[in-house]
Design a protein around this motif. Structure first.
Motif, PDB file in Angstrom:
ATOM      1  N   GLY A 295      67.129 101.361  88.493  1.00 25.75           N
ATOM      2  CA  GLY A 295      67.488 101.393  87.078  1.00 25.75           C
ATOM      3  C   GLY A 295      68.510 100.326  86.701  1.00 25.75           C
ATOM      4  N   THR A 296      69.496 100.763  85.947  1.00 20.95           N
ATOM      5  CA  THR A 296      70.527  99.838  85.473  1.00 20.95           C
ATOM      6  C   THR A 296      71.266  99.165  86.636  1.00 20.95           C
ATOM      7  OG1 THR A 296      70.788 100.850  83.321  1.00 20.95           O
ATOM      8  CG2 THR A 296      72.766  99.881  84.265  1.00 20.95           C
ATOM      9  N   VAL A 392      74.337 110.126  79.968  1.00 20.97           N
ATOM     10  CA  VAL A 392      73.241 109.979  80.929  1.00 20.97           C
ATOM     11  C   VAL A 392      72.837 108.511  81.084  1.00 20.97           C
ATOM     12  CG1 VAL A 392      70.771 110.469  81.217  1.00 20.97           C
ATOM     13  CG2 VAL A 392      72.392 112.328  80.892  1.00 20.97           C
ATOM     14  N   ALA A 393      72.859 107.766  79.996  1.00 22.36           N
ATOM     15  CA  ALA A 393      72.554 106.344  80.090  1.00 22.36           C
ATOM     16  C   ALA A 393      73.791 105.614  80.618  1.00 22.36           C
ATOM     17  CB  ALA A 393      72.174 105.806  78.724  1.00 22.36           C
ATOM     18  N   SER A 394      73.603 104.865  81.680  1.00 18.12           N
ATOM     19  CA  SER A 394      74.730 104.165  82.287  1.00 18.12           C
ATOM     20  C   SER A 394      75.158 102.987  81.403  1.00 18.12           C
ATOM     21  CB  SER A 394      74.283 103.652  83.655  1.00 18.12           C
ATOM     22  OG  SER A 394      75.371 103.175  84.365  1.00 18.12           O
ATOM     23  N   LYS A 463      67.713 100.595  77.720  1.00 21.15           N
ATOM     24  CA  LYS A 463      68.588 101.457  76.914  1.00 21.15           C
ATOM     25  C   LYS A 463      67.878 101.890  75.638  1.00 21.15           C
ATOM     26  CE  LYS A 463      72.158 101.892  79.456  1.00 21.15           C
ATOM     27  NZ  LYS A 463      71.428 101.595  80.663  1.00 21.15           N
ATOM     28  N   GLU A 466      65.130 104.551  76.668  1.00 20.77           N
ATOM     29  CA  GLU A 466      65.589 105.865  77.137  1.00 20.77           C
ATOM     30  C   GLU A 466      66.328 106.654  76.062  1.00 20.77           C
ATOM     31  OE1 GLU A 466      69.269 104.169  79.884  1.00 20.77           O
ATOM     32  OE2 GLU A 466      68.405 106.089  80.396  1.00 20.77           O
ATOM     33  N   VAL A 588      69.950 110.890  90.195  1.00 18.68           N
ATOM     34  CA  VAL A 588      68.560 111.218  90.495  1.00 18.68           C
ATOM     35  C   VAL A 588      68.410 111.549  91.982  1.00 18.68           C
ATOM     36  CG1 VAL A 588      66.183 110.391  90.295  1.00 18.68           C
ATOM     37  CG2 VAL A 588      67.865 109.744  88.589  1.00 18.68           C
TER      38      VAL A 588
HETATM   39  C1  F6R Z   1      69.846 103.942  82.843  1.00 19.34           C
HETATM   40  C2  F6R Z   1      70.368 104.692  83.973  1.00 19.34           C
HETATM   41  C3  F6R Z   1      69.554 104.761  85.199  1.00 19.34           C
HETATM   42  C4  F6R Z   1      70.441 104.605  86.453  1.00 19.34           C
HETATM   43  C5  F6R Z   1      69.598 104.811  87.712  1.00 19.34           C
HETATM   44  C6  F6R Z   1      70.388 104.568  88.977  1.00 19.34           C
HETATM   45  O1  F6R Z   1      70.702 103.985  81.746  1.00 19.34           O
HETATM   46  O2  F6R Z   1      71.424 105.269  83.908  1.00 19.34           O
HETATM   47  O3  F6R Z   1      68.531 103.819  85.209  1.00 19.34           O
HETATM   48  O4  F6R Z   1      71.015 103.337  86.442  1.00 19.34           O
HETATM   49  O5  F6R Z   1      69.113 106.134  87.717  1.00 19.34           O
HETATM   50  O6  F6R Z   1      71.462 105.426  89.072  1.00 19.34           O
HETATM   51  P1  F6R Z   1      72.665 105.145  90.056  1.00 19.34           P
HETATM   52  O7  F6R Z   1      73.335 103.914  89.596  1.00 19.34           O
HETATM   53  O8  F6R Z   1      73.534 106.355  89.928  1.00 19.34           O
HETATM   54  O9  F6R Z   1      72.073 104.993  91.430  1.00 19.34           O
END
Ligand code: F6R
Length: 591
Positions: A295-296, A392-394, A463, A466, A588
């Motif tokens: 993801g991010t 929830v969104a990073s 972003k 989601e 996740v």
């Molecule tokens: C998007 C988001 C996700 C996380 C991805 C990885 O806004 O938050 O795509 O970036 O699930 O999560 P981490 O960084 O916790 O491994």
């Protein structure tokens, strides 16, 4: 994914603590929520609701529960639809359990339990655990022995806690693959098991994190205490660490959402990451660098590829963890393997890291939660300084990840210039809400950029989709004409990331190709580009946004803050819950 909490206390108002912990755990899933507890007659009771924790809270408050022991769960559905029947806790003969993870052999176990006469009420993989424990108790085992044996029979990943009405003074927990922490309240009157430190932020000042295969027993003796057992049955002491999550970290502090609060922290986070970075990793020793994430965090890795290759001249691969771990990658000893994760619990990133470790190669993790599984298992860890991220969104974690990665290849950084440019977006007069109103009803969107602006385009598109549920794609600007341009018509908006850098003219040409097909462009550029626009700003299908000019190396930071705010305002204009977008969860922990 899925938050779990268990509490045992001398006080009989345990339901308040279960609910407040579930509210803090909600970022891990919000499809349904539930609690199970023993009432004053030691009889097992259960309340479950579909939807967010608030609904459970209102239901629980109406019932004025008196209980000293209970468990709670907030669900991100894996097996079975979002219904009350599938909501946790699951029960059997006075046993109640909550679970985070996936039980892979549940069909096989279920067959045996059905033959024993157990009737299943849900479609979940979890219900077998409750029935299995009950079945072992029926065969004469104590709650602890039945729990231990059940855990040994499970294949998959899990963090489980359980209570049993005939043994009302113990809570049991087991961990394999999903995180679990245990803590006692400062007055020793209550003990807790939970998915993370955030859940226990107001409840326990010190925590122990369980290791793979551990079982924990929280019990009532002269005071509340706990014992941890390794998978071989030996009692073990796990290190006790302070719970660093403060009330401030888990409050919105006047902002209307955690996401907005966290975007507004981006400049401070950049500063903190810069000031606290004291890692001496000489990347020039390596022939190759592999960055693995999801993801991010994966996009932060792609930003770093552009920087490291340009500055340190080392070849960099960036891979999605879920692909890396299953494709039999060729691992090389003189490569540096970097794993990036905000939560430190993303199962694919964790398992990818284990794969590299098993090959005898040292691993470096870039992690925001320093007590997380990835941080504890990596050979070397760089802590990103984003602080607790709850939306929830990073957002702010991406800024911390980018800056840490930049500092791996370049120490001579003008942090004031970065801070200033982020603050100029946060406090500037760009009417981002107005722009969001223009794009909010689009059928689909593109984000395009070249060079380091390309991963920022990917982040911008992620972003938007989601949070706003608009189909959005991030593309290298030069690639649009190789297919995606077929989608362009007057209903499609393209955000062109074109700061005045070495890619500027090329990206503008790509924007013109889109305009020639009646597409609409939001041109996100910098003040120093104003004299070089050659009329594109006058096109009726073009809206321009001018961000502060900066050293091109630092432009990804201000662009990031801008795209985060644009995603925030677009979701808000659509009336969405920005902190808890549908179908998602933070952290996740399932594949
Ligand atoms: C998007 C988001 C996700 C996380 C991805 C990885 O806004 O938050 O795509 O970036 O699930 O999560 P981490 O960084 O916790 O491994």
């Amino acid at each position: 994914m899925c938050g779990i909490i268990a509490a045992l206390s001398y006080n009989d108002n345990i339901s308040n603590n279960l609910i407040s912990a579930l509210e803090r755990l909600e970022y891990r899933g919000y499809d349904s929520a539930g609690i199970a507890y023993l009432d004053n007659n030691s009889s097992l009771q259960r309340i479950r609701t579909v939807g967010k924790v608030q609904l459970l809270k209102e239901t629980v408050e109406r019932q004025q529960i008196k209980s000293h022991i209970g468990i709670g769960h907030t669900r991100w559905a894996t097996h079975g639809t979002v219904t009350e029947f599938n909501a946790h806790p699951h029960t059997a003969d006075g046993v109640a359990i909550v679970h985070n993870g996936i039980i892979e052999n549940y069909q096989e176990l279920k067959k045996g339990l059905v033959n024993e006469g157990y009737v299943f009420e849900s479609e979940t993989d979890t219900e077998v655990i409750a029935k299995l424990i009950a079945s072992h108790i029926k065969s004469g085992k104590t709650f602890f022995e039945a729990f231990k044996q059940s855990v040994n029979e499970l294949v998959g990943t899990f963090a489980i806690t359980a209570i049993y009405e005939k043994e009302p003074h113990i809570l049991l927990g087991a961990k394999k693959g999903s995180p679990m922490a245990v803590g006692i309240s400062p007055d020793k009157q209550s003990g807790y098991i939970a998915s993370d430190a955030v859940a226990l932020s107001t409840l326990a000042n010190e925590l122990a994190y369980l290791e793979e295969g551990d079982i924990v027993v929280v019990k009532k003796e002269d005071q509340i205490l706990y014992e941890i057992f390794e998978s071989n049955g030996q009692k073990i002491r796990r290190e006790i660490v302070p719970n660093k999550v403060s009330l401030n970290d888990v409050s919105k502090n006047g902002y209307e959402s955690f996401m907005l609060k966290e975007i507004f922290e981006e400049a401070t986070v950049a500063r903190k990451t810069y000031e606290r970075f004291n890692y001496n990793i000489d990347i020039s020793k390596f022939n190759n660098i592999s960055i693995i994430a999801c993801g991010t965090s994966y996009y932060a890795g792609i930003v770093a590829k552009y920087w490291i290759e340009a500055i340190a001249k080392i070849h960099v691969d960036v891979e999605i963890a879920s692909e890396f771990r299953y494709r039999n990658p060729v691992l090389t000893k003189n490569s540096l393997y970097i794993f990036i994760s905000q939560s430190g619990e993303t199962i694919d990133t964790l398992c990818a890291m284990r794969l590299v470790k098993e090959a005898g190669i040292k691993t470096l993790a870039l992690v925001n939660v320093d007590t997380s599984s990835i941080a504890r298992e990596a050979d070397f860890t760089i802590k990103t300084e984003a602080g607790v991220e709850i939306g929830v969104a990073s957002t702010k974690a991406f800024v911390a990840q980018m800056l840490s990665l930049l500092m791996l290849c370049c120490r001579n950084i003008d942090i004031e210039a970065i801070e200033r440019s982020i603050n100029a977006i946060l406090n500037g007069d760009h009417d981002i809400a107005k722009l969001a109103n223009k794009i909010k009803d689009c059928r689909s969107l593109f984000y395009i950029g070249r060079g380091v602006n390309y991963p920022i385009a990917l982040e911008g598109a992620l972003k938007i989709k989601e949070l706003s549920y608009i189909s959005a794609e991030g593309y290298p600007a030069g690639e649009i004409k190789h297919g995606p341009i077929a989608i362009i018509d007057e209903n499609i908006y393209t955000m062109a990331l074109a700061p005045y850098d070495k890619y500027f003219d090329k990206t503008i040409s790509n924007a013109r190709e889109i305009l020639a097909r009646n597409g609409k462009i939001l041109l996100i550029t910098t003040n120093d580009a104003k004299n070089f626009l050659h009329g594109i700003d006058k096109n009726e299908n073009v809206e321009c946004v001018f961000l502060p000019e900066n050293n091109p190396l630092y432009l990804p930071f201000s662009l990031t803050t801008f795209i985060h705010l644009l995603a925030y305002y677009t979701a808000k204009a659509k009336g969405h819950d920005v902190d808890k977008p549908r179908n998602l969860a933070k952290s996740v922990t399932v594949e």
